[in-house]
Design an enzyme around this catalytic site. Structure first.
Site, mmCIF file in Angstrom:
data_model
loop_
_atom_site.group_PDB
_atom_site.id
_atom_site.type_symbol
_atom_site.label_atom_id
_atom_site.label_comp_id
_atom_site.label_asym_id
_atom_site.label_seq_id
_atom_site.Cartn_x
_atom_site.Cartn_y
_atom_site.Cartn_z
ATOM 1 N N LYS A 221 0.813 -1.219 0.000
ATOM 2 C CA LYS A 221 0.000 0.000 0.000
ATOM 3 C C LYS A 221 0.845 1.268 0.000
ATOM 4 O O LYS A 221 2.045 1.246 0.268
ATOM 5 C CB LYS A 221 -0.948 -0.021 1.203
ATOM 6 C CG LYS A 221 -2.193 -0.872 0.908
ATOM 7 C CD LYS A 221 -3.235 -0.747 1.992
ATOM 8 C CE LYS A 221 -4.546 -1.396 1.520
ATOM 9 N NZ LYS A 221 -5.526 -1.476 2.605
ATOM 10 N N ARG A 255 -4.349 -9.746 4.706
ATOM 11 C CA ARG A 255 -4.715 -9.742 3.297
ATOM 12 C C ARG A 255 -3.467 -9.363 2.504
ATOM 13 O O ARG A 255 -2.864 -8.318 2.753
ATOM 14 C CB ARG A 255 -5.841 -8.726 3.084
ATOM 15 C CG ARG A 255 -6.397 -8.682 1.695
ATOM 16 C CD ARG A 255 -7.626 -7.756 1.667
ATOM 17 N NE ARG A 255 -8.189 -7.667 0.329
ATOM 18 C CZ ARG A 255 -7.774 -6.822 -0.602
ATOM 19 N NH1 ARG A 255 -6.778 -5.992 -0.334
ATOM 20 N NH2 ARG A 255 -8.338 -6.809 -1.796
#
Lengths: 286, 272
Positions: A221, A255
């Site tokens: 991210k 995740r």
């Protein structure tokens, strides 16, 4: 803390949720598994690499081309049915905020609805209740789906995360979702700048302390990229570092895009925490 | 009266769960060890006397706390009924609360709070009251044992004469007893061995192995304590107790296992 997904019950050992995108435009894989065959191959591969859960998504998170309900269902539901047939024991999650999609994928065999947009569609919890599926209750700070954070401020971001995700979880319980099928997710980067995501990372233990199982979605991210000034393709080490930190604090579901690397980190942290035995130790013990 | 004797190794890695995941060599060793216990019972033993090296000579209660947390801090009792994927990666599913929290104690009664023949947890217990590893390994073979058992520590440094006395005392018990001796050979058999190479180790182990395989009590009694200590032979005193207990009659020896999978000599031998 107990978590039940599908027919399986989990305890303290961290679970790896592998990302499988049925999208042409997601930020990391850029459409690599948009095609059905590629996506099926990806599922087989991540299962072999030690994924516990697959998270199938039909709409990229960031703003972009509109994907309507019908299109999202077409991308996800038949694929869920196929994965269910090939992997009867696998926990299948679908990343969606729309209840119409939730209904179709649950009928196709999904075990978990990953509502990454924080309850934007309240009927999604009702669908989870109706089908006995699990639900991820994520924190977005109240933003609309598929929007970027802009000039976001919190008095205390972790307090806000806890307040909103626990409220979503309790709302889901009231809607009929069994408690043991609910997960909270601080949703790094969603409605948060990098400072906020870092604060959540170092205080994940406060989320764990609520007693709800915690999912973290850290993989490649922007908060990792901005922390290290690295582009998308070079964020694996940073991702693994924060993965270890969250695992150490007791987050349960991770995740991730990079399955073997993440699995190894999670296993090593689990062994160090003492929630998983060493694979094989004889040194000094003969 | 001793009706049969068996010797088994007593390494910490033979304690259930201490290797973490399963280790093939350990499974094989423990299989032979279990067969040795069966052999004792097959000879009509009405009690099992476990003899193993200890810091000092003394008996231990059957449910004495084990040494697992000293050997393997953070160790948890193995979950035998834990489900996991075939490749063993996903050992993550949980056991119902309270599962395997109760097992058979000596004589078959229920011992609350002990798993397998595992004993109580050792938290807060003085170190001298914790079961030595050798006896804990012996006890771990007795889960579900239909006859009572006793645990006897033999000081690892006891001189031969004292071992002779202790062995003869064991012979005097009224009930038909099976002797389960927990003892290891040298830990200095090679450069890779835990104690590095001692040139005397191979020859010394060969003498021990031959004595066990021939049920030659005299040869065991002739083992030199100083030589054994130098070669890191952990079983000398226990074997000499066994020899003294068994020297009054001839025995048929059967070697069930003789290997050094991790550089330490292990034997499983029965005398019947």
């Amino acid at each position: 803390m107990r978590l039940t997904l599908g027919s399986r019950t989990f305890g303290e050992t961290p679970l790896l949720m592998a990302i499988v995108n049925r999208t042409p435009d997601s930020f990391y894989d850029r459409g690599a598994t948009f095609a059905r065959e590629e996506a099926l191959r990806r599922v087989d591969q991540v299962v072999a690499e030690g994924a516990d859960i697959v998270d199938i998504g039909g709409v990229k998170a960031a703003p972009g081309g509109d994907v309507d309900v019908r299109e999202e269902i077409e991308r996800t539901a038949p694929f869920v049915a196929e994965v269910r047939e090939r992997h009867p024991e696998l926990v299948i999650s679908v990343d969606t905020w729309r209840h119409e999609v939730g209904r179709e994928v649950c009928q196709a065999g999904a075990d978990l609805l990953n509502d990454a947009w924080g309850g934007a569609d309240p009927k999604l919890a009702e669908v989870a209740a109706e089908f006995g599926a699990g639900l991820v209750c994520a924190h977005t700070g109240g933003v609309e789906p598929r929007t970027r954070p802009h000039r976001v401020e919190y008095d205390d971001v972790v307090a806000d995360v806890i307040e909103r995700t626990v409220a979503l979880a309790e709302r889901a319980v009231a809607a009929g979702v069994p408690r043991e099928r609910l997960i909270i997710d601080p949703a790094h980067d969603f409605g948060k700048n990098t400072w906020h995501s870092l604060e959540v990372t170092r205080r994940v233990d406060e989320l764990v302390a609520t007693g709800w199982p915690v999912l973290v979605s850290l993989s490649n991210k922007d908060f990792v990229g901005e922390s290290l000034d690295l582009p998308v393709g070079e964020r694996l080490m940073g991702t693994l570092a924060v993965t270890a930190l969250c695992a150490w604090q007791g987050a349960l579901v991770f995740r991730a895009h990079n399955v073997p690397e993440t699995r190894q980190v999670l296993d090593m942290v689990a062994v160090t925490r003492g929630v998983r035995p060493p694979a094989r130790t004889v040194r000094g013990l003969a | 009266m001793i009706v049969a004797a068996a010797t088994v190794p007593g390494a910490p890695l033979l304690l259930p769960g201490v290797t973490g995941g399963p280790v093939r060599e350990v499974a094989k060793t423990r299989e032979a060890m279990a067969a040795a216990v069966t052999a004792l019972l097959d000879q009509g033993a009405e009690e099992i006397v476990v003899v193993g090296g200890a810091p000092a000579t003394r008996p231990f209660p059957p449910d004495a706390p084990g040494p697992e947390q000293r050997v393997a801090p953070g160790w948890r009792r193995p979950h035998h009924d834990r489900r996991s994927a075939p490749d063993g990666r996903r050992g993550d599913e949980v056991l119902p609360e309270g599962a395997s929290s109760e097992v058979s104690g000596p004589g078959g009664e229920r011992v609350p709070g002990s798993a397998g023949a595992g004993g109580r947890d050792g938290a807060g217990v003085a170190v001298e009251d914790l079961l030595p590893v050798s006896l804990a390994v012996g006890r771990s073979l007795l889960g579900g044992c239909p006859v009572p058992w006793t645990l006897r520590g033999v000081g690892r440094d006891e001189p031969r004469d004292r071992c002779l006395e202790l062995g003869r005392e064991l012979r005097e018990g009224g009930r038909p007893a099976g002797l389960l001796v927990v003892a290891d050979g040298s830990a200095r058999r090679s450069e890779k061995a835990p104690g590095h190479l001692d040139p005397s180790a191979i020859g010394l182990d060969a003498r021990i192995g031959a004595a066990l395989a021939a049920a030659d009590a005299g040869a065991l009694l002739r083992l030199d304590p100083a030589a054994c200590e130098r070669a890191l032979v952990a079983g000398r005193a226990a074997w000499q107790v066994m020899a003294a207990a068994c020297e009054d009659r001839p025995w048929q020896a059967q070697v069930l296992y003789e290997e050094d999978p991790f550089g330490v000599a292990y034997w499983v031998v029965t005398w019947t």
